[in-house]
Motif scaffolding. Structure first.
Motif, PDB file in Angstrom:
ATOM      1  N   GLN A 219      34.274  -8.223 -12.457  1.00 15.97           N
ATOM      2  CA  GLN A 219      35.473  -7.944 -13.246  1.00 15.97           C
ATOM      3  C   GLN A 219      35.613  -9.022 -14.333  1.00 15.97           C
ATOM      4  OE1 GLN A 219      40.170  -7.908 -12.340  1.00 15.97           O
ATOM      5  NE2 GLN A 219      39.031  -6.348 -11.210  1.00 15.97           N
TER       6      GLN A 219
ATOM      7  N   SER B  37      34.557 -11.899 -10.080  1.00 15.14           N
ATOM      8  CA  SER B  37      35.320 -11.856 -11.323  1.00 15.14           C
ATOM      9  C   SER B  37      35.098 -13.150 -12.090  1.00 15.14           C
ATOM     10  CB  SER B  37      36.821 -11.672 -11.038  1.00 15.14           C
ATOM     11  OG  SER B  37      37.563 -11.599 -12.244  1.00 15.14           O
TER      12      SER B  37
ATOM     13  N   THR C 212      34.472  -3.633 -13.958  1.00 21.01           N
ATOM     14  CA  THR C 212      35.852  -3.169 -14.104  1.00 21.01           C
ATOM     15  C   THR C 212      36.524  -4.187 -15.010  1.00 21.01           C
ATOM     16  OG1 THR C 212      36.561  -4.387 -12.117  1.00 21.01           O
ATOM     17  CG2 THR C 212      35.839  -2.108 -11.824  1.00 21.01           C
TER      18      THR C 212
ATOM     19  N   ASP D 293      44.557  -2.020  -9.473  1.00 19.13           N
ATOM     20  CA  ASP D 293      44.016  -3.372  -9.280  1.00 19.13           C
ATOM     21  C   ASP D 293      45.123  -4.410  -9.173  1.00 19.13           C
ATOM     22  OD1 ASP D 293      41.592  -5.347  -9.604  1.00 19.13           O
ATOM     23  OD2 ASP D 293      43.101  -6.031 -11.040  1.00 19.13           O
TER      24      ASP D 293
END
Length: 335
Positions: A178, A152, A205, A49
């Motif tokens: 995220q 995110s 994630t 990432d």
């Protein structure tokens, strides 16, 4: 290594992943980044990432060099990057159609890749209409520059709005989020997002599983000079460093010390316990870890052996120390 489906998709990601925030392109040089990525890959980690803002794009460059150097088969790795802060120009930031498309092209150039597997909206953009955002990410995917898009640190309401727009226009909706998630930062993942896992099959994630290293116990006696929190020029690290001196910071350190006793009983490190605790949550697709040297990755991977040791009774013992469970009717039991 354990591999998990990313939300309601057919894509499998390693439950532990390697991220480049702060570290690659900044804290360490490209040789160290390459060594860390090689060690991660050799230990079964397939998910890496990064983001356009990490070290001004240098993180993407260093990761891209490593991918080419080792000649990994593209289907064996999952690469993600994130868009929002792309530069100083008025159109180099945010989630306008212009920046999403141009920013994606710039990321791919730095990574030396034809596409990324995952593309994130690094933060919500209240100044850009949601329809424009969804259309732009859909366009990027249809052009083959990304396979999936996600968010995110978006709120559940913003993610729901994106899904509503995508459904109305028959476009591709965000697959994953995220968020920050660790023993000290739980509400969003464990409470706010609960409906999204069930309704949309959203994957996560998660980042900062060690609370920027606090849960590793390395700051119990102060801030080591070679740690992330010692980086003077990083405003986020400075804020976290200063917070350790507060009453709340000291209370957290006392909890970390108590968690260390549980880790000792299990024969693992506090960091391994904290990572295993995150993995115990069935709604976590992958835990993004950071590493400034290969040995840290080798130590982190050992947390996989700790997960089966986290029985219901032990999880309750951990809750007794944390005293911050956000939803009493929700736990990590598999039943």
């Amino acid at each position: 290594m354990e591999y998990r489906y990313l939300g309601r998709s057919g894509l499998m990601v390693s439950c532990l992943s390697l991220g480049g925030w702060v570290t690659y392109g900044g804290q360490v040089g490209p040789e160290v980044a390459q060594s860390c990525m090689k060690t991660a890959f050799d230990n079964g980690i397939n998910f890496f990432d990064t983001a356009e803002v990490y070290s001004g794009g240098q993180c993407e460059i260093d990761m891209g060099v490593a991918i080419r150097k080792f000649g990994w088969k593209r289907s064996d790795i999952v690469i993600s990057t994130k868009l929002f802060w792309g530069g100083k120009g008025p159109n180099d930031r945010g989630l306008s159609r212009k920046h999403i498309i141009e920013g994606t092209d710039a990321c791919l150039k730095r990574l030396q890749l034809d596409y990324v597997d995952l593309l994130y909206a690094h933060r919500p953009d209240p100044d850009t209409p949601m329809e424009e955002i969804v259309r732009a990410f859909n366009y990027v995917i249809e052009k083959g520059k990304a396979f999936y898009w996600g968010t995110s640190e978006w709120s559940a309401q913003q993610i729901t709005e994106a899904h509503a727009v995508a459904e109305r226009l028959h476009l591709i909706a965000p697959l994953m989020e995220q968020p920050q998630y660790n023993m000290f930062h739980r509400d969003r993942v464990e409470k706010e997002y609960l409906p999204l896992y069930k309704i949309y099959g959203m994957g996560t994630t998660i980042w900062s599983p060690l609370a920027s290293g606090l849960l590793s116990g390395k700051y119990n006696e102060g801030v080591p000079p070679d740690s992330r929190l010692a980086i003077e020029e990083n405003a986020v690290m400075k804020r976290l460093r200063d917070s350790l001196e507060s009453e709340d910071g000291q209370a957290k350190i006392r909890k970390v010390v108590a968690m260390g006793e549980i880790a000792q009983q299990l024969g693992c490190t506090p960091a391994q316990l904290a990572l295993a605790w995150c993995l115990k949550n069935p709604n976590v697709s992958s835990v993004i870890t950071g590493a400034s040297r290969p040995s840290q990755i080798e130590e982190n991977v050992k947390c996989l052996k700790v997960v089966p040791l986290l029985t219901d009774d032990l999880m309750e013992s951990i809750e007794a120390i944390l005293t911050n469970r956000p939803a009493l009717d929700y736990n990590f039991r598999s039943s």
